[in-house]
Design an enzyme around this catalytic site. Structure first.
Site, short mmCIF file in Angstrom:
data_model
loop_
_atom_site.label_atom_id
_atom_site.label_comp_id
_atom_site.label_asym_id
_atom_site.label_seq_id
_atom_site.Cartn_x
_atom_site.Cartn_y
_atom_site.Cartn_z
N GLU A 160 22.15 24.22 40.15
CA GLU A 160 23.41 24.98 40.21
C GLU A 160 23.94 25.14 41.64
O GLU A 160 24.01 26.25 42.17
CB GLU A 160 23.25 26.34 39.54
CG GLU A 160 23.01 26.24 38.05
CD GLU A 160 23.02 27.60 37.35
OE1 GLU A 160 22.75 28.61 38.00
OE2 GLU A 160 23.29 27.63 36.14
N GLU A 332 20.63 23.97 30.17
CA GLU A 332 20.11 25.31 29.86
C GLU A 332 21.02 25.93 28.80
O GLU A 332 22.21 26.11 29.04
CB GLU A 332 20.13 26.20 31.11
CG GLU A 332 19.29 25.66 32.25
CD GLU A 332 19.36 26.55 33.50
OE1 GLU A 332 19.92 27.66 33.42
OE2 GLU A 332 18.86 26.13 34.55
C1 GLA Z 1 20.76 29.61 35.56
C2 GLA Z 1 19.77 28.89 36.36
C3 GLA Z 1 18.36 29.19 36.00
C4 GLA Z 1 18.22 30.60 35.58
C5 GLA Z 1 19.14 30.87 34.44
C6 GLA Z 1 19.06 32.29 33.97
O1 GLA Z 1 21.94 29.20 35.20
O2 GLA Z 1 19.97 27.54 36.51
O3 GLA Z 1 17.53 28.93 37.08
O4 GLA Z 1 18.48 31.42 36.65
O5 GLA Z 1 20.46 30.65 34.81
O6 GLA Z 1 19.49 33.15 34.95
#
Ligand code: GLA
Ligand code: ZN
Length: 692
Positions: A160, A332
């Site tokens: 991210e 995710e």
């Molecule tokens: C994100 C991240 C993860 C984790 C999740 C939940 O988007 O990529 O590492 O932090 O959210 O917070």
């Protein structure tokens, strides 16, 4: 040879066996004694793969240049033994303490000019060469160690990019990087001084080394400089990724490479630039968490129905279009209560499945659930996974297992199919960034406008692409471009050709105000598109306490509209007036106009319309452009179509908790239940149907 699941063609997909239906896993945070059990349970649940190690730099390089991969190798082997394939994350989103202490200059400086502190994550500078060298070193060692490891199938670079409380860096290294980038972009100081208009406030630069970054300076920065700085920061992050990518291509030619991010409304980095050379787009998707954030920001009141599902759908449509329609992955996916200091409610029964199908319905080919277990330590103890804190199965466990099984049943052909769209919405980072620098009205910003337009159009349930400026428009019947504030000559020419050739172009107030250098055009507005639109803007009016309204005429006739933040007062020069202002000195003047130009139509929506009026106008235009939904569905139900060759799959998604009935135009089979349906079909609360 790469595995075919991320291939594009039918032929490649036909023999695919490797699906990406997995979980995000943290062996680094889990006692080794549990890895075997975890792998077996993942396999029982039907998962095909994990993503691991993206936050494990400290364990992989406990001291500078001392690499330890034995533990990770054992984890990969254990997973592989249970047929769980591995996506490895490179760990540059969170450096270990020894690194930030030894090289404190790698830590980011925020927009107030304060250096951040280490201790969280994403606190590093994207330009800094030392940090780039160390990030590349650990990634290279990983690549060397795992290039030939059975079970390893691909990579996620970093995690991210720019998503933190301080998304941009303003340090000395970024300043020097910016100056270098400007030298390459403009070639000469003369050109740069002209482009920005630096003569204003005596800012003419006589050396590239004099150029500042937009830190607090007692007055607003030059808009051209500020916009270029947004572009530079996007470039800096993308080029940081490119360094690791070039290395991975060389060392791991058999593996795919991607990165994870979230789509709009987060827009600190041009994702097209970030994903340009990656194999496919991977996004993170947390609708319940997003809903909680919206609640927190509103403090009180309720969110109108459909807000979250619409915003999520737009994120998916955006993801699909980042690489021109290529199937994407959710790296995710929310699997339970989600949040850091506070957390969202448990998703209602059916919602996790629905969110998964929503992604698939909009063009996803794979999904990883976040995360396998739930951490009992660290900043994300509240982020619930597929297992609870005590390792029992979470409330959504069975639902996730069922969903994975169903998706395997649909198979790679469906998951890798395309998404036909005859309508497109232009999303332009330049417009968003330039409006953030100078909104013109304190309430005006790009994202809410684009989202409102997306919401108004998608109520028609016809497929829509969310495209970048520069994309080929010829494939579409109708193209929407709200608040196209920055307009390049090339883009204006593309729009002109599109309308000339028979397309319908629909745009709004603040059209064509600025050049790419963020200077205001010297012609009457809407600048480069004046002839195409058949109007000029007589006045532009931010709206504060004095109310303004709009009276419509056919084909938009209906109740009067409210004008929220802005009114462009139009003076027709050939266009037909189909909406007029109702109040004050501009009463009776043109607010909405339609111009016939060449074989097409150009529609100017000069007023910032309320949601209902906007929906009526945009849906009328969509229908009259000949864009029709495959099935008419009731409010709260979403319908999308995926297509490969002459095969079509229709997805029906019930975004509400109550039963919905859909009238279907012919007989269909639900591929999930194998039942035949005709006449009508029912969807349970949060229910899903895949019809063929
Ligand atoms: C994100 C991240 C993860 C984790 C999740 C939940 O988007 O990529 O590492 O932090 O959210 O917070
Ligand atoms: Zn920096």
């Amino acid at each position: 040879m790469r595995l075919p699941v991320w291939g594009q063609t039918d032929a490649a997909v036909a023999g695919a066996s490797q699906l990406l239906l997995g979980v995000d896993y943290y062996p680094d945070q889990t006692p080794e004694a549990l890895w075997e059990e975890d792998s077996r349970m993942m396999s029982d649940a039907g998962f095909t793969n994990v993503r691991i190690a993206e936050f494990a730099w400290g364990l992989m390089e406990p001291a500078e240049g001392k690499f330890e991969f034995a533990w990770l190798r054992r984890a990969v082997q254990t997973l592989h033994k249970h047929n769980i394939a591995v996506i490895l994350g490179t760990p540059s989103a969170a450096p270990p303490p020894w690194l930030s202490l030894k090289y404190p200059e790698i830590v980011e400086v925020n927009a107030e000019g304060q250096r951040l502190h280490s201790g969280g994550r994403r606190f590093t500078c994207p330009t800094n060469k030392v940090y780039r060298r160390l990030s590349l070193a650990i990634a290279s060692e990983m690549a060397r160690a795992f290039a030939e490891s059975p079970g390893v199938i691909g990579w996620q670079i970093d995690n991210e990019f720019t998503l933190s409380s301080s998304p941009r860096c303003y340090c000395n290294f970024c300043q020097a990087g910016f100056q270098e980038w400007l030298r390459a972009k403009y070639g000469s100081l003369d050109k740069l001084n002209q482009a920005w208009g630096t003569v204003f406030w005596s800012q003419s630069y006589t050396d590239f080394g004099q150029i500042p970054v937009p830190l607090p300076s007692g007055g607003d920065p030059n808009p051209g400089l500020a916009l270029d700085y947004d572009r530079y920061q996007s470039y800096a992050n993308a080029s940081f990724l490119e360094e690791q990518l070039a290395m991975l291509r060389q060392k791991c030619p058999r593996h795919f490479v991607t990165t994870n991010n979230v789509g709009p409304p987060v827009d600190y980095i041009d994702l097209r630039e970030l994903y340009k050379n990656l194999d496919f787009v991977a996004f993170d998707n947390y609708p319940g968490f997003f809903e909680m954030l919206v609640h927190e920001q509103m403090k009180s009141g309720s969110i109108s129905a459909g807000t979250i599902s619409t915003a999520t759908a737009m994120g998916h449509d955006f993801a699909r279009c980042v690489k021109g329609g290529k199937p994407f992955m959710i790296m995710e996916e929310q699997s339970g209560k989600a949040g850091q200091k506070t957390f969202s409610p448990q998703p209602e029964k059916g919602q996790v499945r629905l969110w998964t199908y929503q992604a698939i319905a909009h063009g996803a080919m794979g999904v990883n659930y976040f995360r396998w277990d739930t951490a009992t330590f660290g900043a994300e103890e509240y982020w619930h996974g597929v297992l609870n804190h005590d390792r029992s199965k979470s409330p959504a466990y069975d639902e996730i297992k069922q969903t994975v099984k169903e998706l395997k049943g649909l198979g790679p052909k469906v998951l890798n199919s395309g998404y036909p769209a005859e309508a497109a919405l232009i999303f332009d980072y330049d417009c968003g960034w330039a409006l953030q620098i100078q909104p013109g009205h304190h309430g005006l910003s790009y994202m809410p406008q684009v989202t409102a337009w997306y919401g108004a159009i998608t109520a028609s349930h016809s497929g829509i692409d969310v495209i970048q400026p520069g994309a080929d428009l010829a494939a579409y019947k109708i193209v929407f471009a709200p608040v196209a504030y920055v307009l390049s000559e090339a883009q204006a020419a593309r729009i002109r050709n599109f309308v000339q050739g028979g397309g319908v172009f629909v745009t709004s107030f603040r059209l064509g105000v600025k050049t790419e250098s963020s200077q205001i055009v010297r012609t009457p507005l809407p600048g480069l598109l004046r002839e195409v639109m058949g109007v000029s803007v007589e006045d532009y009016v931010p709206i504060y306490s004095v109310k303004q309204g709009v009276k419509f005429s056919p084909p938009f006739a209906g109740s009067d509209g409210e004008c929220g933040l802005w009114a462009d007062i139009l003076q027709p020069s050939g266009a037909e007036v189909v909406g007029s202002y109702t109040a004050g000195e501009h009463a009776g003047k043109a607010a909405v106009s339609v111009n016939r130009f060449g074989k097409g139509k150009a529609v100017y929506v000069g007023a910032d319309l309320d949601a209902a009026s906007l929906a009526r106008v945009l849906r009328t235009l969509t229908a009259s452009a000949g864009v029709q939904p495959a099935i008419d569905v009731p409010a709260g139900v979403e319908m999308t179509v995926r297509k490969a060759g002459d095969k079509e799959w229709i997805f029906l998604l019930n975004n509400t908790s109550v039963v919905q009935t859909v009238t279907i135009p012919r007989a269909f089979t639900d591929l999930l239940t194998k039942d035949a349906h005709s006449g009508t079909i029912e969807l349970s609360g949060y229910g899903v149907r895949v019809l063929a």
